[in-house]
Design a protein around this motif. Structure first.
Motif, PDB file in Angstrom:
ATOM      1  N   ARG A  54       0.166   2.232  12.542  1.00  0.00           N
ATOM      2  CA  ARG A  54       0.426   1.132  11.607  1.00  0.00           C
ATOM      3  C   ARG A  54       0.976  -0.019  12.429  1.00  0.00           C
ATOM      4  O   ARG A  54       1.831   0.194  13.294  1.00  0.00           O
ATOM      5  CB  ARG A  54       1.446   1.516  10.531  1.00  0.00           C
ATOM      6  CG  ARG A  54       0.992   2.617   9.583  1.00  0.00           C
ATOM      7  CD  ARG A  54      -0.107   2.135   8.636  1.00  0.00           C
ATOM      8  NE  ARG A  54      -0.446   3.159   7.652  1.00  0.00           N
ATOM      9  CZ  ARG A  54      -1.450   4.024   7.793  1.00  0.00           C
ATOM     10  NH1 ARG A  54      -2.205   3.990   8.882  1.00  0.00           N
ATOM     11  NH2 ARG A  54      -1.706   4.913   6.853  1.00  0.00           N
ATOM     12  N   LYS A  68      -0.091 -10.960   6.184  1.00  0.00           N
ATOM     13  CA  LYS A  68      -0.395  -9.792   5.345  1.00  0.00           C
ATOM     14  C   LYS A  68      -1.828  -9.313   5.373  1.00  0.00           C
ATOM     15  O   LYS A  68      -2.092  -8.123   5.236  1.00  0.00           O
ATOM     16  CB  LYS A  68      -0.030 -10.095   3.888  1.00  0.00           C
ATOM     17  CG  LYS A  68       1.422  -9.910   3.562  1.00  0.00           C
ATOM     18  CD  LYS A  68       1.648  -9.457   2.116  1.00  0.00           C
ATOM     19  CE  LYS A  68       1.119 -10.411   1.078  1.00  0.00           C
ATOM     20  NZ  LYS A  68       2.013 -11.534   0.786  1.00  0.00           N
ATOM     21  N   VAL A  76      -3.679  -9.218   7.802  1.00  0.00           N
ATOM     22  CA  VAL A  76      -3.959  -8.630   9.114  1.00  0.00           C
ATOM     23  C   VAL A  76      -3.123  -7.385   9.382  1.00  0.00           C
ATOM     24  O   VAL A  76      -3.609  -6.409   9.948  1.00  0.00           O
ATOM     25  CB  VAL A  76      -3.695  -9.703  10.210  1.00  0.00           C
ATOM     26  CG1 VAL A  76      -3.891  -9.130  11.596  1.00  0.00           C
ATOM     27  CG2 VAL A  76      -4.579 -10.919  10.003  1.00  0.00           C
ATOM     28  N   ALA A  77      -1.867  -7.420   8.960  1.00  0.00           N
ATOM     29  CA  ALA A  77      -0.954  -6.314   9.261  1.00  0.00           C
ATOM     30  C   ALA A  77       0.123  -6.229   8.189  1.00  0.00           C
ATOM     31  O   ALA A  77       0.358  -7.189   7.457  1.00  0.00           O
ATOM     32  CB  ALA A  77      -0.309  -6.538  10.625  1.00  0.00           C
ATOM     33  N   GLU A  78       0.766  -5.058   8.133  1.00  0.00           N
ATOM     34  CA  GLU A  78       1.872  -4.892   7.183  1.00  0.00           C
ATOM     35  C   GLU A  78       3.053  -5.745   7.630  1.00  0.00           C
ATOM     36  O   GLU A  78       3.274  -5.903   8.823  1.00  0.00           O
ATOM     37  CB  GLU A  78       2.367  -3.440   7.196  1.00  0.00           C
ATOM     38  CG  GLU A  78       1.393  -2.432   6.699  1.00  0.00           C
ATOM     39  CD  GLU A  78       1.975  -1.020   6.786  1.00  0.00           C
ATOM     40  OE1 GLU A  78       3.209  -0.851   6.734  1.00  0.00           O
ATOM     41  OE2 GLU A  78       1.171  -0.093   6.929  1.00  0.00           O
ATOM     42  N   PRO A  79       3.822  -6.233   6.669  1.00  0.00           N
ATOM     43  CA  PRO A  79       5.076  -6.893   7.088  1.00  0.00           C
ATOM     44  C   PRO A  79       6.066  -5.842   7.574  1.00  0.00           C
ATOM     45  O   PRO A  79       5.968  -4.680   7.179  1.00  0.00           O
ATOM     46  CB  PRO A  79       5.576  -7.556   5.795  1.00  0.00           C
ATOM     47  CG  PRO A  79       4.907  -6.825   4.686  1.00  0.00           C
ATOM     48  CD  PRO A  79       3.632  -6.242   5.217  1.00  0.00           C
ATOM     49  N   LYS A 111       9.769   1.682   5.622  1.00  0.00           N
ATOM     50  CA  LYS A 111       8.358   2.071   5.704  1.00  0.00           C
ATOM     51  C   LYS A 111       8.016   2.503   7.140  1.00  0.00           C
ATOM     52  O   LYS A 111       7.303   3.476   7.357  1.00  0.00           O
ATOM     53  CB  LYS A 111       7.472   0.891   5.276  1.00  0.00           C
ATOM     54  CG  LYS A 111       6.670   1.217   4.010  1.00  0.00           C
ATOM     55  CD  LYS A 111       5.824   0.040   3.593  1.00  0.00           C
ATOM     56  CE  LYS A 111       4.395   0.347   3.384  1.00  0.00           C
ATOM     57  NZ  LYS A 111       3.897   1.388   2.590  1.00  0.00           N
ATOM     58  N   HIS A 121       6.452   6.074   8.271  1.00  0.00           N
ATOM     59  CA  HIS A 121       5.235   6.192   9.099  1.00  0.00           C
ATOM     60  C   HIS A 121       5.502   7.094  10.296  1.00  0.00           C
ATOM     61  O   HIS A 121       4.696   7.959  10.635  1.00  0.00           O
ATOM     62  CB  HIS A 121       4.781   4.814   9.597  1.00  0.00           C
ATOM     63  CG  HIS A 121       4.230   3.905   8.531  1.00  0.00           C
ATOM     64  ND1 HIS A 121       3.464   4.347   7.489  1.00  0.00           N
ATOM     65  CD2 HIS A 121       4.323   2.557   8.380  1.00  0.00           C
ATOM     66  CE1 HIS A 121       3.110   3.318   6.731  1.00  0.00           C
ATOM     67  NE2 HIS A 121       3.624   2.221   7.251  1.00  0.00           N
ATOM     68  N   LYS A 134       5.645  10.645   9.511  1.00  0.00           N
ATOM     69  CA  LYS A 134       4.311  11.203   9.247  1.00  0.00           C
ATOM     70  C   LYS A 134       3.457  11.276  10.512  1.00  0.00           C
ATOM     71  O   LYS A 134       2.264  11.556  10.441  1.00  0.00           O
ATOM     72  CB  LYS A 134       3.608  10.359   8.186  1.00  0.00           C
ATOM     73  CG  LYS A 134       4.218  10.555   6.799  1.00  0.00           C
ATOM     74  CD  LYS A 134       3.514   9.727   5.763  1.00  0.00           C
ATOM     75  CE  LYS A 134       4.162   9.953   4.394  1.00  0.00           C
ATOM     76  NZ  LYS A 134       3.596   9.108   3.353  1.00  0.00           N
ATOM     77  N   ARG A 189       2.695   8.806  12.600  1.00  0.00           N
ATOM     78  CA  ARG A 189       1.932   7.598  12.947  1.00  0.00           C
ATOM     79  C   ARG A 189       2.678   6.806  14.008  1.00  0.00           C
ATOM     80  O   ARG A 189       3.909   6.722  13.970  1.00  0.00           O
ATOM     81  CB  ARG A 189       1.762   6.709  11.714  1.00  0.00           C
ATOM     82  CG  ARG A 189       0.979   7.390  10.613  1.00  0.00           C
ATOM     83  CD  ARG A 189       1.154   6.645   9.297  1.00  0.00           C
ATOM     84  NE  ARG A 189       0.457   7.346   8.230  1.00  0.00           N
ATOM     85  CZ  ARG A 189       0.809   7.295   6.953  1.00  0.00           C
ATOM     86  NH1 ARG A 189       1.837   6.562   6.565  1.00  0.00           N
ATOM     87  NH2 ARG A 189       0.125   7.951   6.052  1.00  0.00           N
TER      88      ARG A 189
END
Ligand code: GTP
Length: 235
Positions: free
Chosen positions: A97, A105, A107-110, A115, A119, A122, A124
């Motif tokens: 991520r 936004k 393009v990528a998560e803030p 969060k 990640h 999990k 990632r």
């Protein structure tokens, strides 16, 4: 394994490989493979990457550009590198991520700390782009800041030198490498590990910094496995 959760700091310049500018796909793929080995051992990996292979705010300012403008360009450069690294990791089937300190936004998560941690839990790899989101701060400072926020065990700074030396090893062949050194000694001896903002932030939060050669195959995994690679800066 020595560490459970690490923050890996990569310089933008390292991505150039033998080029003068930009991204060398071969180098990028090598890094992705190194990172994959560590992820496969169950280590949680977060990454901050610089942007100096594309643009440096300080260099822009020394050529007469407004510093804030230059730093914003540098932050965008780190996002470009982050996207490239994300792509290379996904080519290796590593889940990733990308979170950015400036909102892009589409393009990528803030960047959202909670969060990011989920990640990591999990499995990632989380890449943090756009530095701290503020001008006048380096990506080393961003790396320390994010490492503290996500509660990383250590910050691993991959460079082309394999540790901290008594003198610049590229200038003096008699320079000796430290296996470990305290934050206090780094300051007293006038050695350079990171800029002072990053360095003192790390010291205040008792976050160890490990300087190591990321370009040597297998080094990252060896380091995580507890082998004496590079130099550990600790309290
Ligand atoms: P879980 O909550 O663990 O399921 O995490 P997740 O990241 O899989 O869930 P989410 O539904 O938030 O994200 C699904 C995909 O959309 C992932 O590839 C995210 O990187 C991406 N994504 C989530 N939020 C954003 C965003 O604000 N912008 C962009 N560009 N992608 C996003």
């Amino acid at each position: 394994m020595q560490y459970k959760r690490i923050l890996l700091k990569l310089s933008g310049e390292a991505l150039m490989g033998d080029r003068q500018y930009g991204i060398d796909p071969k180098r990028l793929a090598e890094y992705a493979k190194e990172i994959k080995e560590v992820v496969n051992k169950g280590i949680q990996v977060a990454i901050v990457i610089g942007g100096g292979n594309i643009f440096r705010g300080v260099a822009g300012a020394s050529n007469g550009m407004d510093r804030v403008q230059g730093d914003h360009m540098g932050m965008l450069a780190t996002c470009i590198n982050g996207l490239a690294l994300q792509s290379a990791l996904e080519d290796e089937d590593v889940h990733t991520r990308l979170q950015t300190a400036l909102e892009i936004k589409e393009v990528a998560e803030p960047y959202i700390k909670r969060k990011a941690i989920r990640h990591l839990e999990k499995g990632r790899v989380v890449i943090f782009g756009a530095g701290t989101g503020n001008p006048y701060f380096t990506t080393d400072t961003a790396a320390v800041l994010r490492a503290i926020e996500i509660n990383a065990d250590a910050i691993l700074k991959g460079t082309r030198v394999d540790g901290v030396y008594t003198e610049d090893p590229e200038k003096n062949t008699n320079a000796k490498k430290f296996e470990t050194i305290t934050f206090k000694d780094v300051i007293e001896k006038g050695l350079k590990v990171m800029d002072m903002t990053a360095f003192t932030l790390s010291e205040e939060n008792k976050l160890p910094i490990i300087i190591f050669d990321m370009n040597k195959k297998g080094n990252l995994l060896k380091l995580i496995s507890g082998e004496k690679i590079g130099t550990i800066v600790d309290i």
